[in-house]
Design a protein around this motif. Sequence first.
Motif, mmCIF file in Angstrom:
data_model
loop_
_atom_site.group_PDB
_atom_site.id
_atom_site.type_symbol
_atom_site.label_atom_id
_atom_site.label_comp_id
_atom_site.label_asym_id
_atom_site.label_seq_id
_atom_site.Cartn_x
_atom_site.Cartn_y
_atom_site.Cartn_z
ATOM 1 N N GLY A 1 0.801 -1.218 0.000
ATOM 2 C CA GLY A 1 0.000 0.000 0.000
ATOM 3 C C GLY A 1 0.832 1.265 0.000
ATOM 4 O O GLY A 1 2.050 1.243 0.202
ATOM 5 N N GLN A 2 0.153 2.403 -0.188
ATOM 6 C CA GLN A 2 0.857 3.684 -0.314
ATOM 7 C C GLN A 2 1.518 4.135 0.985
ATOM 8 O O GLN A 2 2.422 4.965 0.990
ATOM 9 C CB GLN A 2 -0.106 4.758 -0.810
ATOM 10 N N HIS A 3 1.063 3.596 2.122
ATOM 11 C CA HIS A 3 1.644 3.982 3.405
ATOM 12 C C HIS A 3 2.628 2.935 3.934
ATOM 13 O O HIS A 3 3.026 2.979 5.102
ATOM 14 C CB HIS A 3 0.536 4.204 4.444
ATOM 15 N N GLY A 4 3.006 2.006 3.085
ATOM 16 C CA GLY A 4 3.851 0.893 3.519
ATOM 17 C C GLY A 4 5.217 1.303 4.030
ATOM 18 O O GLY A 4 5.816 0.610 4.841
ATOM 19 N N GLN A 5 5.718 2.450 3.528
ATOM 20 C CA GLN A 5 7.078 2.857 3.907
ATOM 21 C C GLN A 5 7.110 3.822 5.084
ATOM 22 O O GLN A 5 8.197 4.231 5.502
ATOM 23 C CB GLN A 5 7.773 3.512 2.709
ATOM 24 N N ARG A 6 5.952 4.192 5.617
ATOM 25 C CA ARG A 6 5.958 5.158 6.713
ATOM 26 C C ARG A 6 6.579 4.535 7.967
ATOM 27 O O ARG A 6 6.618 3.319 8.121
ATOM 28 C CB ARG A 6 4.547 5.659 7.000
ATOM 29 N N ARG A 7 7.021 5.368 8.865
ATOM 30 C CA ARG A 7 7.676 4.895 10.094
ATOM 31 C C ARG A 7 6.700 4.058 10.928
ATOM 32 O O ARG A 7 5.551 4.444 11.129
ATOM 33 C CB ARG A 7 8.158 6.092 10.912
ATOM 34 N N LYS A 8 7.172 2.938 11.393
ATOM 35 C CA LYS A 8 6.314 2.043 12.170
ATOM 36 C C LYS A 8 6.203 2.516 13.615
ATOM 37 O O LYS A 8 7.203 2.866 14.236
ATOM 38 C CB LYS A 8 6.871 0.610 12.141
ATOM 39 N N SER A 9 4.994 2.528 14.133
ATOM 40 C CA SER A 9 4.789 2.892 15.532
ATOM 41 C C SER A 9 4.991 1.670 16.416
ATOM 42 O O SER A 9 4.994 0.536 15.930
ATOM 43 C CB SER A 9 3.375 3.454 15.730
ATOM 44 N N LYS A 10 5.128 1.920 17.708
ATOM 45 C CA LYS A 10 5.334 0.820 18.641
ATOM 46 C C LYS A 10 4.072 -0.044 18.722
ATOM 47 O O LYS A 10 2.961 0.467 18.815
ATOM 48 C CB LYS A 10 5.674 1.367 20.026
ATOM 49 N N ILE A 11 4.261 -1.370 18.667
ATOM 50 C CA ILE A 11 3.120 -2.292 18.678
ATOM 51 C C ILE A 11 2.822 -2.709 20.123
ATOM 52 O O ILE A 11 3.745 -2.995 20.899
ATOM 53 C CB ILE A 11 3.425 -3.548 17.826
ATOM 54 N N SER A 12 1.541 -2.736 20.479
ATOM 55 C CA SER A 12 1.124 -3.148 21.820
ATOM 56 C C SER A 12 1.308 -4.653 21.997
ATOM 57 O O SER A 12 1.532 -5.383 21.022
ATOM 58 C CB SER A 12 -0.350 -2.792 22.039
ATOM 59 N N ASP A 13 1.181 -5.137 23.242
ATOM 60 C CA ASP A 13 1.277 -6.571 23.502
ATOM 61 C C ASP A 13 0.203 -7.327 22.726
ATOM 62 O O ASP A 13 0.461 -8.398 22.170
ATOM 63 C CB ASP A 13 1.128 -6.859 24.999
#
Length: 204
Positions: free
Chosen positions: A35-47
């Motif tokens: 997708g078009q947002h695939g390269q955006r910075r990844k946020s921290k994932i919850s448990d």
Amino acid sequence: MTKRTSAKYKLDRRMGENVFGRPKSPVNRREYGPGQHGQRRKSKISDFGIQLRAKQKLKGYYGDITEKQFKKNYFDASRMKGDASQNLIGLLEQRLDMVVYRAKFAPTIWAARQLVSHGHIRVNGVKCNIASRRVNVNDVVELGSKAQEMALVIEAQSLAERDIPDYVVPDGTSKVTFTRVPKLDEVPYPVRMEPNLVIEFYSR
């Protein structure tokens, strides 16, 4: 039979890993998500997100089986003695379509499922078209005579990218014996699987 509802490699892109270990995986070229947002910075994932991701990866690896079937395997694994996460892996590896795939009778898990549903597989000499059937220790799984000449099967047997694991013992090119239920470290996953997180996800 579970119908594939999305592109086969979309799971790879979403997870950022070559889940199926295939040379054509797009992750081999680009590791970011689709997708078009695939390269955006990844946020921290919850448990919860980590557990969900582990479930999606394991479920997707086994051909994206239905949630109902996958959850049933969790409940069965939880009721068995021993480590529930190891039990879950053992139950998933005992599926008939998975034994057909491990035996290199088919190049992908979806092709293995199709072979079974079309009646090309026999278990202990009896035709079986139920992909989710649980194969028992010492059961013999073999190709029907027509299937032995199929291009799909010949292609699968020539694949160099994966080997037949020790718990599936071949007898020639058209017959294997399921000798034991494997543990997690015996299963030849191309990527790291975390069934303990799947157990945590369902037992919340």
